[in-house]
Scaffold this active site. Structure first.
Site, PDB file in Angstrom:
ATOM      1  N   GLY A  28      -2.670  15.402 -13.044  1.00  0.00           N
ATOM      2  CA  GLY A  28      -3.253  15.989 -14.247  1.00  0.00           C
ATOM      3  C   GLY A  28      -4.301  17.034 -13.952  1.00  0.00           C
ATOM      4  N   LEU A  30      -4.255  19.969 -15.129  1.00  0.00           N
ATOM      5  CA  LEU A  30      -3.300  20.992 -14.683  1.00  0.00           C
ATOM      6  C   LEU A  30      -3.931  22.390 -14.680  1.00  0.00           C
ATOM      7  CD1 LEU A  30      -0.123  19.797 -16.631  1.00  0.00           C
ATOM      8  CD2 LEU A  30      -0.876  19.146 -14.338  1.00  0.00           C
ATOM      9  N   HIS A  31      -3.665  23.129 -13.615  1.00  0.00           N
ATOM     10  CA  HIS A  31      -4.140  24.511 -13.516  1.00  0.00           C
ATOM     11  C   HIS A  31      -2.949  25.398 -13.143  1.00  0.00           C
ATOM     12  CE1 HIS A  31      -3.927  23.709  -9.266  1.00  0.00           C
ATOM     13  NE2 HIS A  31      -4.880  22.797  -9.321  1.00  0.00           N
ATOM     14  N   HIS A  34      -0.373  24.081 -10.661  1.00  0.00           N
ATOM     15  CA  HIS A  34       0.637  23.155 -11.199  1.00  0.00           C
ATOM     16  C   HIS A  34       1.638  23.921 -12.070  1.00  0.00           C
ATOM     17  CE1 HIS A  34      -2.988  20.420 -10.846  1.00  0.00           C
ATOM     18  NE2 HIS A  34      -2.098  19.759 -10.135  1.00  0.00           N
ATOM     19  N   GLN A  58      -4.525   6.206  -3.599  1.00  0.00           N
ATOM     20  CA  GLN A  58      -4.762   7.280  -2.632  1.00  0.00           C
ATOM     21  C   GLN A  58      -6.228   7.687  -2.567  1.00  0.00           C
ATOM     22  OE1 GLN A  58      -1.968   9.911  -4.938  1.00  0.00           O
ATOM     23  NE2 GLN A  58      -3.351  11.520  -4.285  1.00  0.00           N
ATOM     24  N   GLY A 143       3.127  21.728  -3.651  1.00  0.00           N
ATOM     25  CA  GLY A 143       2.451  22.945  -3.212  1.00  0.00           C
ATOM     26  C   GLY A 143       2.107  22.886  -1.728  1.00  0.00           C
ATOM     27  N   GLN A 149       0.279  16.552   3.066  1.00  0.00           N
ATOM     28  CA  GLN A 149       0.983  15.732   2.066  1.00  0.00           C
ATOM     29  C   GLN A 149       2.444  16.172   1.963  1.00  0.00           C
ATOM     30  OE1 GLN A 149      -0.530  14.588  -1.955  1.00  0.00           O
ATOM     31  NE2 GLN A 149       0.636  16.336  -2.690  1.00  0.00           N
TER      32      GLN A 149
HETATM   33  O1  PAF Z   1      -0.874  16.126  -5.037  1.00  0.00           O
HETATM   34  C1  PAF Z   1      -1.105  15.305  -5.933  1.00  0.00           C
HETATM   35  O2  PAF Z   1      -1.509  15.647  -7.052  1.00  0.00           O
HETATM   36  C2  PAF Z   1      -0.895  13.833  -5.645  1.00  0.00           C
HETATM   37  O3  PAF Z   1      -1.218  13.515  -4.341  1.00  0.00           O
HETATM   38  C3  PAF Z   1       0.517  13.339  -5.995  1.00  0.00           C
HETATM   39  C4  PAF Z   1       1.565  13.995  -5.138  1.00  0.00           C
HETATM   40  C5  PAF Z   1       0.805  13.616  -7.466  1.00  0.00           C
HETATM   41  C6  PAF Z   1       0.600  11.829  -5.767  1.00  0.00           C
HETATM   42  O4  PAF Z   1      -0.319  11.134  -6.531  1.00  0.00           O
END
Ligand code: PAF
Length: 272
Positions: A28, A30-31, A34, A58, A143, A149
């Protein structure tokens, strides 16, 4: 756009889809970063699913879970505008019951970002695997800004034979070069100005490369010169498997850096 809250709602929606699904998992706030992922998913798939879930597993104890920016109403509008078909917004209790099976990221998850945040990537893979199981996407969009990640998720997809195409998307920046991040809102005016040095140092490194400078030591020194006076956590030059390099390999090198501004860690990188 349909907003889905429960596993059953998402499963029912997924059952009704027989065409390509593009999936954009997010936390969320969002920018434009995203939005660029969602727009690409919209272009490349018949159906687009976005998830918004601030995943507790996380975050390490003491990290910004409670303070993580939440903008549900604005996010819904953005997804509507981007013509998302399904927006999945589960509660924590929906995603996590009493479970015993955990995903363990590879050792490569304990260097760089994982060194500062041990266990962080286990939590990321755990939730992404759950979300993949639910959405069963054809294509999933991530991204390059979160380089480690992205590469760990690609590895998980490969290791677990998941029939999902991971789409690597370019970093989106402000016009002055600052990489977009939900955490940029934490920066005060001076920090925001100083933060420009991150991209400046990466652009300098790229320009050295065009002058045939490939020596990692030389490039790192130049980066540190630009970042002088800032609280640099690390500068690393690695290949796509996160092995430290001595010489840049074009097409297989990433320069990653993290600089701290008070409690806020800003990441940036460039893929060469
Ligand atoms: O990059 C993120 O926003 C988060 O790490 C993800 C991939 C949505 C997992 O929670």
């Amino acid at each position: 756009m349909k907003i889905l809250k429960t596993i059953d709602e998402l499963r029912d929606a997924r059952k009704s889809i027989s065409s390509n699904v593009g999936f954009v998992p997010t936390m969320g706030a969002l920018h434009q970063g995203h939005i660029s992922l969602i727009k690409r998913a919209r272009l490349e798939n018949e159906i687009v699913i976005v998830s918004i879930f601030v995943n507790p597993t996380q975050f390490l104890p003491g990290e910004d879970l409670a303070a993580y920016p939440r903008k549900d109403e604005a996010d819904k509008k953005i997804c509507e505008m981007c013509k998302v078909d399904y927006l999945f917004m589960p509660e924590i209790s929906t995603m996590y019951k009493e479970e015993e099976t955990l995903v363990k990221a590879s050792n490569r998850s304990y260097i760089l970002e994982g060194k500062a945040r041990p266990g962080h990537f286990d939590g990321v893979l755990q939730v992404v695997l759950k979300l993949f199981g639910l959405t069963q996407p054809t294509n999933a969009y991530f991204g390059k800004k979160d380089a480690q990640q992205l590469l760990l998720i690609s590895q998980m997809v490969k290791d677990f034979f998941l029939p999902i195409n991971i789409v690597e998307c370019e970093i989106i920046r402000e016009s002055d070069g600052l990489a977009l991040s939900s955490r940029n809102v934490y920066l005060d005016e001076k920090q925001r100005k100083d933060a420009l040095l991150l991209s400046k140092s990466l652009y300098l490194a790229a320009s050295l490369l065009t002058k045939e400078e490939k020596d990692v030591k030389v490039i790192k020194n130049k980066i540190y010169e630009v970042l002088q006076g800032l609280d640099v956590e690390y500068v690393a030059i690695v290949d796509r498997s996160f092995n430290e390099l001595e010489e840049i390999e074009i097409g297989n090198s990433i320069i990653l850096l993290v600089v701290k501004f008070g409690q806020t860690r800003l990441l940036d990188n460039i893929w060469l």
